[in-house]
Design an enzyme around this catalytic site. Structure first.
Site, PDB file in Angstrom:
ATOM      1  N   LYS A 148      33.183 -67.613 -21.069  1.00  0.00           N
ATOM      2  CA  LYS A 148      33.011 -69.028 -20.740  1.00  0.00           C
ATOM      3  C   LYS A 148      31.603 -69.494 -21.090  1.00  0.00           C
ATOM      4  CE  LYS A 148      35.099 -70.272 -17.054  1.00  0.00           C
ATOM      5  NZ  LYS A 148      35.469 -70.370 -15.630  1.00  0.00           N
ATOM      6  N   ARG A 163      30.701 -71.197 -11.454  1.00  0.00           N
ATOM      7  CA  ARG A 163      31.955 -70.582 -11.910  1.00  0.00           C
ATOM      8  C   ARG A 163      31.695 -69.190 -12.465  1.00  0.00           C
ATOM      9  NH1 ARG A 163      32.784 -76.020 -13.701  1.00  0.00           N
ATOM     10  NH2 ARG A 163      34.798 -76.883 -13.049  1.00  0.00           N
ATOM     11  N   GLY A 204      42.199 -67.763 -13.492  1.00  0.00           N
ATOM     12  CA  GLY A 204      42.643 -67.792 -12.106  1.00  0.00           C
ATOM     13  C   GLY A 204      42.311 -66.551 -11.305  1.00  0.00           C
ATOM     14  N   MET A 225      39.197 -65.271 -10.694  1.00  0.00           N
ATOM     15  CA  MET A 225      37.902 -65.265 -10.022  1.00  0.00           C
ATOM     16  C   MET A 225      37.689 -66.607  -9.331  1.00  0.00           C
ATOM     17  SD  MET A 225      36.411 -62.280 -11.306  1.00  0.00           S
ATOM     18  CE  MET A 225      34.783 -62.440 -11.935  1.00  0.00           C
ATOM     19  N   ARG A 282      38.433 -71.891 -24.348  1.00  0.00           N
ATOM     20  CA  ARG A 282      38.657 -70.470 -24.593  1.00  0.00           C
ATOM     21  C   ARG A 282      39.913 -70.333 -25.433  1.00  0.00           C
ATOM     22  NH1 ARG A 282      39.867 -69.259 -18.253  1.00  0.00           N
ATOM     23  NH2 ARG A 282      41.726 -70.536 -18.030  1.00  0.00           N
ATOM     24  N   HIS A 302      59.313 -38.496 -15.333  1.00  0.00           N
ATOM     25  CA  HIS A 302      60.603 -38.451 -16.026  1.00  0.00           C
ATOM     26  C   HIS A 302      61.228 -39.838 -16.102  1.00  0.00           C
ATOM     27  CE1 HIS A 302      65.024 -38.039 -16.168  1.00  0.00           C
ATOM     28  NE2 HIS A 302      64.758 -37.095 -17.067  1.00  0.00           N
ATOM     29  N   ARG A 359      64.168 -34.790 -28.215  1.00  0.00           N
ATOM     30  CA  ARG A 359      64.188 -33.860 -27.080  1.00  0.00           C
ATOM     31  C   ARG A 359      65.607 -33.286 -26.968  1.00  0.00           C
ATOM     32  NH1 ARG A 359      62.337 -38.793 -25.491  1.00  0.00           N
ATOM     33  NH2 ARG A 359      60.129 -39.027 -24.970  1.00  0.00           N
ATOM     34  N   ARG A 409      62.410 -30.983 -31.365  1.00  0.00           N
ATOM     35  CA  ARG A 409      61.740 -30.003 -30.495  1.00  0.00           C
ATOM     36  C   ARG A 409      62.760 -29.042 -29.902  1.00  0.00           C
ATOM     37  NH1 ARG A 409      58.769 -32.413 -25.330  1.00  0.00           N
ATOM     38  NH2 ARG A 409      60.907 -32.473 -24.525  1.00  0.00           N
ATOM     39  N   GLU A 414      49.780 -29.174 -26.556  1.00  0.00           N
ATOM     40  CA  GLU A 414      49.869 -29.748 -25.207  1.00  0.00           C
ATOM     41  C   GLU A 414      49.226 -28.859 -24.151  1.00  0.00           C
ATOM     42  OE1 GLU A 414      54.071 -30.283 -24.384  1.00  0.00           O
ATOM     43  OE2 GLU A 414      54.560 -28.597 -25.675  1.00  0.00           O
ATOM     44  N   SER A 455      51.806 -31.838 -33.395  1.00  0.00           N
ATOM     45  CA  SER A 455      52.138 -33.089 -32.712  1.00  0.00           C
ATOM     46  C   SER A 455      51.552 -33.007 -31.312  1.00  0.00           C
ATOM     47  CB  SER A 455      53.655 -33.286 -32.631  1.00  0.00           C
ATOM     48  OG  SER A 455      53.947 -34.521 -32.001  1.00  0.00           O
ATOM     49  N   GLY A 482      51.310 -33.515 -27.724  1.00  0.00           N
ATOM     50  CA  GLY A 482      52.129 -33.914 -26.576  1.00  0.00           C
ATOM     51  C   GLY A 482      51.198 -34.329 -25.451  1.00  0.00           C
ATOM     52  N   ASN A 503      51.386 -36.229 -22.926  1.00  0.00           N
ATOM     53  CA  ASN A 503      51.814 -36.278 -21.522  1.00  0.00           C
ATOM     54  C   ASN A 503      51.389 -34.981 -20.821  1.00  0.00           C
ATOM     55  OD1 ASN A 503      53.034 -38.623 -22.321  1.00  0.00           O
ATOM     56  ND2 ASN A 503      55.126 -37.865 -22.168  1.00  0.00           N
ATOM     57  N   ASP A 504      51.794 -33.839 -21.410  1.00  0.00           N
ATOM     58  CA  ASP A 504      51.422 -32.551 -20.815  1.00  0.00           C
ATOM     59  C   ASP A 504      49.946 -32.234 -21.024  1.00  0.00           C
ATOM     60  OD1 ASP A 504      53.615 -31.548 -19.453  1.00  0.00           O
ATOM     61  OD2 ASP A 504      54.582 -30.817 -21.266  1.00  0.00           O
ATOM     62  N   CYS A 554      53.176 -37.550 -29.975  1.00  0.00           N
ATOM     63  CA  CYS A 554      54.522 -37.917 -29.529  1.00  0.00           C
ATOM     64  C   CYS A 554      54.586 -38.156 -28.027  1.00  0.00           C
ATOM     65  CB  CYS A 554      55.547 -36.877 -29.945  1.00  0.00           C
ATOM     66  SG  CYS A 554      55.265 -35.242 -29.216  1.00  0.00           S
ATOM     67  N   TYR A 587      50.435 -40.009 -38.055  1.00  0.00           N
ATOM     68  CA  TYR A 587      51.421 -40.933 -37.497  1.00  0.00           C
ATOM     69  C   TYR A 587      51.338 -40.940 -35.972  1.00  0.00           C
ATOM     70  CZ  TYR A 587      54.257 -36.812 -36.333  1.00  0.00           C
ATOM     71  OH  TYR A 587      54.695 -35.633 -35.809  1.00  0.00           O
TER      72      TYR A 587
END
Length: 880
Positions: free
Chosen positions: A23, A93, A102, A104, A339, A457, A563, A619, A747, A766, A768, A770-771, A833, A853
Site C-alpha cells: 500500500k 492503516r 480485510g 488487518m 493495488r 492417506h 501406486r 512403483r 525417501e 524420484s 518421495g 512425503n516420506d 512424486c 519433471y
C-alpha cells in the site's frame, strides 16, 4: 546515524514494496504519477520487525521520526495536529508487502478529542459530520488499539437508531452523535478504568503500535497461512491526511476495480456511497450503489469521468487490473490506495488474455498475472456464493484437498458405497482413512477425518481422485459405535447433512448447494503459453486408467507414480491378496500371486493404452502388509475357508505381522527382499502388459520400474536382480523384448547422502518427499495435525512442512542427491512424486535444483504446468 524508519510519500516508489509495504509503495508511486493523493508517510516493515523484537515497544527513534513526518504534513496542509481551530486529522492503516485485504485493522479520524471536535465543528460549520467522525474514531480506536469489544459500541448505535426510528447511521442528527460520543467515552472508561486519550501524538503512537500488533491477529494469522506469507515480513504502517467522505451530499466513498473481477469483462466495476466513510462500503453497514450510477449522481458531476481517466492510467502503468479506494470530499476526488486486484480464476484467465490482445503485456508477462493455485477453482466444485454467505461454519480442519462437497454423513466405506448406489450424496467421516476405504472414498462427495495431516492417506488419495477433503479436525468428538459425532456444540448422526470446503478447511452443519466446475474460454490458449515457457516436464500420479485419462486431458506428459497397492483393494482382489499374505510357504504365496497377476496386468494394460508412448513409472508394492489384513471375524472367516485353515490360526499369523512403527518397518523394498515372489509377479505384470500393448497398438513403451524405500546399494541391487531376471524370463517366453528402466525413490535421508552409490544401479531418482519429509523431521504425517497447530501458533514453524516443501532441510538432502547422482550418472532422470509436486513454491525449488519433471495428482497438473512456467521466468529474471 540512526536507521531510517519513516518515509514520506514523495521519498518512495513502487520498487520499495518490501520496505514500505504494498500500500505504501503504491501511494508513493501514485504521488510520482501526479494522482490526487492525500499526503502522508510510511512507518516501515523494518520498524515492525524492531517493534516485535524489542518487547512490542515503539522505540524513541521511531517516535522522533514520526514527529518529524507529522510536522511535514502540518506544513503541507497548513493545519496543526491536535489544534483546536484548524486541526490536522490522519488515518492509520496497515500495509504488508503482500496484499491482505480485510485482514488487518484501520483507524480513521485520529487526532480528535472534545476540544478539537468543538473547534472543528465551528470551522466547518458541520456539527453532524464532525461528531459522526468523532464517534467513529472512538469506536475504532477502542476496538483496534485498546481491544474494547466492538459489539458494546454497535449495541448503543443500534439502540439510538431504534429509538429515533431510523435505519441508517446518517439519518441520526448532530445531537444524536454528540450523545453517542458521550456514551462511547463512558464505555471506554468503564472498560479501561481511565478516560479516553486526548493527546493526538499519544493516540498516533498507540495506533501505530496497534497496526504492528495486528500482524498477529487471528484474521491475519489465517490469511498468512492460506497464502504462504512469512511471519517475518511484518507490516508497514501508512499515516495519511484524512479526507472526508461523510461531509454531506457532495462527498462520498467507493471501492472500485478497473475491470470486472468476477467475470473479467473490461468494465469499471465497484460500489460507492454518498456521505459515508470508507469502512461503510467494506463493512456492509449500508447498502452501496453500483459505481456506474455515479455518472448520474446530481451532487457529484464529473467525478465518474475523472475517475475513469485516472483508473485507466493506473491500469496501463501497473499493467494489471487495479483495486482502488477513493474518497470524494466536497466534490474533489482523492485516491487513498491502489493495488493489483484479487479476482476469480475465470476472470484472471480472461483478463490475462485480454491484456495480451490489447497489447498491454506480453504472453510471458500474462503468466505472472494468474496465481497458479487459483486454477483449483476451475477444476473442482465450489459452493453457491449466495448460499455460502448465509451459512455458518461449525468448525475447521486442514484444507487437504480442494473443492466443495455436501451430503449425508456416513461412517464406513461400505455404507458410502451402498448409499451412493441408492443415489444419495454422502460425506465419509472417519477417525482416519486407510487403503481399504478406497472404494468408499471414490463414491463419496467429500471426506472428513479427525486425524491426519496434509499428506495423510486421506489427503493424498482424495487429491488424486479430485475429491474434497478436510483432514485433522481434532475438535470432533467421534463415536463410531453409535455412529455419531459432535462438533460446534451439535451432534450429527448418520444421515444428517454436512458440507465441507476443502479449499479453506471449513465445515458446515447443513446442506449447501454446490456449483460444478467448468473449464471454458481462454484456458487452453493460456496454458499453451505456459507450456512454451517452462523447462520442467509435468507428469501425474495415477493408479487407474481413469486417473490417467483425467491427467492426460489436463496436460500431463507421463505418469511419475503408479501406486500398485491401491489395485489390490477391490472386492475381487482383496481375498487373494490376504491369502497371499497369510500363506506359510513360498509355494502358497506364489499360487495366490498367480491369481493376482491377471488383475495387475489388466490394470497396466489400461494405463499403457491411455498413455501411449509417454513415460509411465510404476512403483513396486510399498505399504506394510498389515494394511491388507482382515479386520473383522467375517473377513477372517472368508479367508480361512478359502485357505482351509482355522480363524484362530490366521489371527495368530496376523498378530505376528503387526508392527509398532509400520511406516518405518517391513515395507517398500524390504518386502521384496523378504518375499521376492511379490516383486517377480509385479515385474511380470508390468512387462507382459507393455508387450501386449506394444503388439496390439504399436506403441513403443519403455516402462520405468521404481523400487521404493531404498537406503542401501545392496538392497537396491538385490531387488534389481529380481527385476532383471524376471524380465529375461518374460522376454524369452513372449519371444519379444522392449526397453525398460529401473530406478528408485529417494525417501530415506541415507539414500540422499549416498546417492552417488545408488546411481550406479538406478537409472532415475524420484523424490518421495512425503516420506522424506516425515523421516527428516521425525514427524508422522498422519499425526502431524495435532502437533503442528501448536508449532504454527507459536511461530516455531511458518507452515505445515508436509504441505509445502522444506527447502532448507529436506531441500538440502534433495540437492545433495541431485549433485551426487549426476556425478555418477550425468544423464540421470530426476523427478519428484510426493504431493509437493503440485505445490507452486516447491515446483520453483525443483526447477532451481535441476529436476527433470514434477509429478502430482491429476487435478493439480494445470497448477504444476503454470507454476513450472512461472518458476522458469522467475529464475531467468533473477539471473539478469
Amino acid at each position: 546515524m540512526s536507521a531510517k524508519y519513516v518515509y514520506k510519500f514523495a521519498e518512495g516508489d513502487a520498487s520499495m514494496r518490501n520496505l514500505l509495504g504494498g500500500k505504501g509503495a503504491n501511494l508513493c508511486e501514485m504521488t510520482r504519477l501526479g494522482l490526487p493523493i492525500p499526503q502522508g508517510f510510511i512507518v516501515t516493515t523494518e520498524a515492525c520487525a524492531l517493534y516485535n523484537s524489542t518487547g512490542k515497544v515503539l522505540s524513541q527513534d521511531i517516535r522522533q521520526q514520526v514527529d518529524d513526518a507529522i510536522a511535514h504534513l502540518e506544513t503541507l496542509n497548513n493545519k496543526k495536529f491536535g489544534d483546536v481551530k484548524n486541526p490536522l486529522l490522519v488515518s492509520v492503516r496497515s500495509g504488508a508487502r503482500a496484499s491482505m485485504p480485510g485482514m488487518m485493522d484501520t483507524v480513521l479520524n485520529l487526532g480528535l478529542n472534545d476540544e478539537v471536535a468543538a473547534g472543528f465543528a465551528k470551522v466547518t460549520g458541520n456539527e453532524k459530520f464532525v461528531y459522526d467522525s468523532y464517534r467513529r474514531f472512538i469506536m475504532m480506536f477502542s476496538d483496534v488499539v485498546i481491544g474494547v469489544a466492538k459489539s458494546k459500541f454497535e449495541r448503543v448505535l443500534d439502540e439510538f437508531k431504534e429509538k429515533r426510528g431510523v435505519k441508517a447511521d446518517i439519518d441520526l442528527s448532530a445531537d444524536d452523535f454528540k450523545e453517542i460520543v458521550s456514551v462511547f467515552k463512558s464505555i471506554y472508561k468503564d472498560d479501561q478504568g481511565k478516560d479516553f486519550p486526548t493527546d493526538a501524538k499519544e493516540q498516533l503512537y498507540e495506533a501505530i503500535s496497534a497496526v504492528f500488533r495486528s500482524w498477529d491477529n487471528p484474521r491475519a494469522f489465517v490469511y498468512r497461512h492460506m497464502n504462504d506469507i512469512p511471519y517475518s515480513w511484518g507490516t508497514a504502517v501508512n499515516v495519511q491526511t484524512m479526507v472526508f467522505g461523510n461531509m454531506g451530499e457532495t462527498s462520498g466513498t467507493g471501492v472500485v476495480f478497473s475491470r470486472n473481477v468476477a467475470t473479467g469483462d473490461n468494465e469499471i466495476y465497484g460500489e460507492y456511497m454518498v456521505n459515508a466513510q470508507g469502512e461503510d462500503v467494506v463493512a456492509g453497514i449500508r447498502t452501496p450503489k453500483p459505481f456506474a450510477e455515479l455518472k448520474k449522481e446530481p451532487t457529484l458531476p464529473g467525478i465518474y469521468d475523472e475517475f475513469v481517466t485516472w483508473a485507466k492510467k493506473l491500469e496501463t502503468h501497473y499493467k494489471d487490473v487495479q483495486d482502488m479506494e477513493i474518497t470524494i470530499e466536497n466534490g474533489k476526488l482523492y485516491f487513498l490506495q491502489t493495488r493489483n486486484a484479487k479476482r476469480t480464476a475465470h476472470a484472471a484467465l480472461k483478463i490475462a488474455v485480454d491484456l495480451v490482445n490489447e497489447g498491454l503485456i506480453t504472453e510471458t508477462e500474462a503468466l505472472t498475472k494468474v496465481d497458479a493455485k487459483q486454477l483449483d477453482q476451475l477444476l473442482h466444485p465450489t459452493f453457491d456464493p449466495k448460499a455460502l454467505k448465509a451459512a455458518k461454519s461449525i468448525g475447521s480442519g486442514l484444507p487437504a484437498s480442494p473443492g466443495a462437497a455436501a451430503g449425508k454423513v456416513v461412517f464406513t466405506a461400505e455404507t458410502a458405497e451402498v448409499q451412493s448406489k441408492a443415489g444419495e450424496r454422502v460425506i465419509l467421516v472417519r477417525l482416519e482413512t486407510s487403503p481399504e476405504d478406497i472404494v468408499g472414498m471414490n463414491v463419496a462427495q467429500g471426506i472428513l477425518t479427525v486425524r491426519g495431516g496434509m499428506t495423510s492417506h486421506a489427503a493424498v488419495v482424495a487429491r488424486g481422485m479430485g475429491r474434497c477433503c478436510v483432514s485433522g479436525c481434532e475438535a470432533i468428538k467421534m463415536n463410531e459405535r453409535e455412529k455419531n459425532f459432535e462438533l460446534g456444540g451439535k451432534k450429527f448422526s448418520e444421515g444428517d447433512y454436512i458440507s465441507l470446503d476443502g479449499s479453506t478447511g471449513k465445515i458446515y452443519g447443513e446442506d449447501i448447494p454446490t456449483v460444478q466446475a467448468e473449464i471454458v474460454g481462454d484456458f487452453g490458449l493460456f496454458m499453451s503459453w505456459a507450456d512454451k515457457s517452462r523447462v520442467l516436464k509435468v507428469r501425474t500420479n495415477a493408479d487407474t486408467p481413469k486417473d490417467a485419462k483425467n491427467a492426460l486431458e489436463l496436460g500431463a506428459e507421463g505418469i511419475g507414480l503408479t501406486r500398485t497397492e491401491h489395485m489390490f483393494f477391490e472386492e475381487d482382489r482383496i481375498p487373494k491378496m490376504r491369502r497371499m499374505i497369510l500363506s506359510d510357504t513360498v509355494e502358497e504365496r506364489r499360487e495366490a500371486l498367480n491369481e493376482l497377476l491377471p488383475f495387475q496386468k489388466a490394470d497396466f494394460v489400461g494405463i499403457y493404452e491411455i498413455m501411449g508412448e509417454l513415460p509411465v513409472t510404476i512403483r513396486l508394492l510399498d505399504p506394510p502388509l498389515h494394511e491388507f489384513l482382515p479386520h473383522t471375524d467375517a473377513e477372517f472367516e472368508i479367508v480361512a475357508k478359502d485357505m482351509g485353515k482355522s480363524i484362530d490360526e490366521l489371527k495368530t499369523k496376523a498378530v505376528a505381522l503387526h508392527e509398532l512403527n509400520p511406516m518405518m518397518g517391513h515395507r517398500g523394498c524390504r518386502l521384496a527382499v523378504s518375499y521376492p515372489e511379490i516383486a517377480e509377479m509385479q515385474t511380470r505384470a508390468i512387462l507382459e502388459a507393455a508387450l501386449e500393448v506394444k503388439k496390439s497398438k504399436g506403441f513403443d513403451i519403455a516402462p520405468e520400474i521404481m523400487i521404493p524405500l531404498v537406503g542401501d546399494i545392496k538392497e537396491l541391487r538385490y531387488v534389481k536382480d529380481i527385476i532383471d531376471n524376471t524380465a529375461k524370463d518374460v522376454f524369452a517366453k513372449e519371444g519379444a523384448t522392449l526397453n525398460y528402466h529401473v530406478g528408485t525413490m529417494i525417501e530415506i535421508p541415507r539414500a540422499a547422502l549416498i546417492a552417488d552409490e545408488i546411481a550406479k544401479d538406478a537409472e532415475f531418482f524420484s523424490f518421495g518427499t512425503n516420506d522424506l519429509t516425515q523421516m527428516t523431521y521425525g514427524l508422522s504425517r498422519d499425526d502431524a495435525g495435532r502437533i503442528l497447530k501448536d508449532y504454527i501458533d507459536k511461530n516455531i514453524y511458518e507452515g505445515d512442512p508436509t504441505a509445502k516443501l522444506d527447502q532448507i532441510g529436506v531441500g538440502a538432502l534433495m540437492e545433495i542427491a541431485v549433485e551426487k547422482g549426476k556425478i555418477t550418472r550425468p544423464d540421470i532422470k530426476l523427478g519428484i512424486c510426493g504431493e509437493h509436486g503440485g505445490d507452486p513454491s516447491s515446483i520453483e525449488f525443483c526447477h532451481r535444483i535441476g529436476l527433470s519433471y514434477v509429478s502430482c495428482s491429476p487435478f493439480r497438473v494445470p497448477i504444476a504446468r503454470l507454476a513450472a512456467a512461472q518458476a522458469a521466468l522467475k529464475v531467468t529474471s533473477d539471473q539478469r
